[in-house]
Design an enzyme around this catalytic site. Structure first.
Site, PDB file in Angstrom:
ATOM      1  N   ASP A  74      -4.712 -68.904  88.742  1.00 41.97           N
ATOM      2  CA  ASP A  74      -3.768 -67.797  88.650  1.00 41.97           C
ATOM      3  C   ASP A  74      -3.170 -67.865  87.269  1.00 41.97           C
ATOM      4  O   ASP A  74      -2.773 -68.943  86.801  1.00 41.97           O
ATOM      5  CB  ASP A  74      -2.679 -67.845  89.728  1.00 41.97           C
ATOM      6  CG  ASP A  74      -2.013 -66.482  89.875  1.00 41.97           C
ATOM      7  OD1 ASP A  74      -2.743 -65.498  90.089  1.00 41.97           O
ATOM      8  OD2 ASP A  74      -0.783 -66.387  89.775  1.00 41.97           O
ATOM      9  N   LYS A 183     -11.987 -68.211  71.380  1.00 45.76           N
ATOM     10  CA  LYS A 183     -10.886 -68.102  72.329  1.00 45.76           C
ATOM     11  C   LYS A 183     -10.948 -69.217  73.360  1.00 45.76           C
ATOM     12  O   LYS A 183      -9.925 -69.832  73.704  1.00 45.76           O
ATOM     13  CB  LYS A 183     -10.914 -66.738  73.025  1.00 45.76           C
ATOM     14  CG  LYS A 183      -9.828 -66.613  74.100  1.00 45.76           C
ATOM     15  CD  LYS A 183     -10.048 -65.430  75.005  1.00 45.76           C
ATOM     16  CE  LYS A 183      -9.092 -65.505  76.203  1.00 45.76           C
ATOM     17  NZ  LYS A 183      -9.313 -64.444  77.183  1.00 45.76           N
ATOM     18  N   ARG A 189      -6.302 -71.104  79.512  1.00 46.46           N
ATOM     19  CA  ARG A 189      -7.243 -71.584  80.524  1.00 46.46           C
ATOM     20  C   ARG A 189      -8.001 -72.806  80.012  1.00 46.46           C
ATOM     21  O   ARG A 189      -8.264 -73.747  80.753  1.00 46.46           O
ATOM     22  CB  ARG A 189      -8.201 -70.454  80.906  1.00 46.46           C
ATOM     23  CG  ARG A 189      -9.002 -70.724  82.170  1.00 46.46           C
ATOM     24  CD  ARG A 189      -9.635 -69.463  82.714  1.00 46.46           C
ATOM     25  NE  ARG A 189      -8.606 -68.541  83.209  1.00 46.46           N
ATOM     26  CZ  ARG A 189      -8.339 -67.351  82.648  1.00 46.46           C
ATOM     27  NH1 ARG A 189      -9.014 -66.936  81.610  1.00 46.46           N
ATOM     28  NH2 ARG A 189      -7.381 -66.592  83.146  1.00 46.46           N
TER      29      ARG A 189
END
Length: 201
Positions: A74, A183, A189
């Protein structure tokens, strides 16, 4: 801390951009990834007010449906000038009757910053929470934060979500102007994933 010995992992997401990122991160470890979306599983309602709570909902729903070990994520963006909004409601800001429209969400974010007269730099943080859940109920949790600032107008065509208006600290281009591998090396993440990698056997 439990090691991950399985070579097949279900990712509890219907977001192709997120899946592509996780699949790329898993590939060097020889772990085969499939997603809840690819398996046709329904998306559970995310009713918690924290990233951990919503990740746990997604992980449990996918694990109960399949009996597989599940990785759930999430994530969202917290904007300092908006008191941390949209936060866990990042995807909700993009919802339309036709599906998610992140241009709508980015425009709303910038419009509200303008209305409040928030000074530059308009700082924000991308946040990711990963939960690895085994069928016996054991879970491991990892969090990653990428600080940066918001810019307008949106720039770049890579990535997804808020990537076109987010410039990470130490850079002068947005996530959406970076190649995916650039990225993926610095993202929220990726930071959470590096902690997760300590579990790989």
């Amino acid at each position: 801390m439990r090691k991950l010995t399985e070579k097949k992992l279900l990712v509890a997401t219907h977001n192709k951009g997120k899946l592509d990122e996780i699949r790329a991160m898993m590939a060097p470890h020889g772990i085969e990834v499939t997603s809840a979306g690819e398996m046709g599983l329904p998306e559970p309602a995310e009713t918690e007010d924290s990233f951990i709570g919503n990740a746990r909902i997604k992980a449990r729903a996918a694990m109960q449906a399949t009996g597989l070990p599940v990785l759930a994520d999430d994530s969202g963006i917290t904007v300092d000038g908006l008191d941390g909004a949209p936060g866990v409601y990042t995807a909700d800001w993009a919802e339309t009757p036709q599906g998610r429209d992140f241009m709508q969400a980015m425009t709303r974010t910038w419009t509200e910053l303008e209305a409040r007269g928030v000074a530059e730099p308009r700082t924000a943080q991308f946040r990711a929470t990963l939960i690895l859940l085994w069928p016996d109920g054991h879970e491991e949790i990892f969090e990653g934060v990428a600080p940066g600032r918001l810019v307008w107008p949106p720039r770049g065509v890579q990535g997804h979500g808020y990537d076109p208006i987010f410039v990470p600290d130490g850079h002068d281009v947005t996530y959406a102007e970076m190649l995916p591998e650039q990225k993926n090396a610095i993202s929220h993440r990726a930071r959470a994933f590096r902690k997760l990698e300590t579990l790989f056997a």
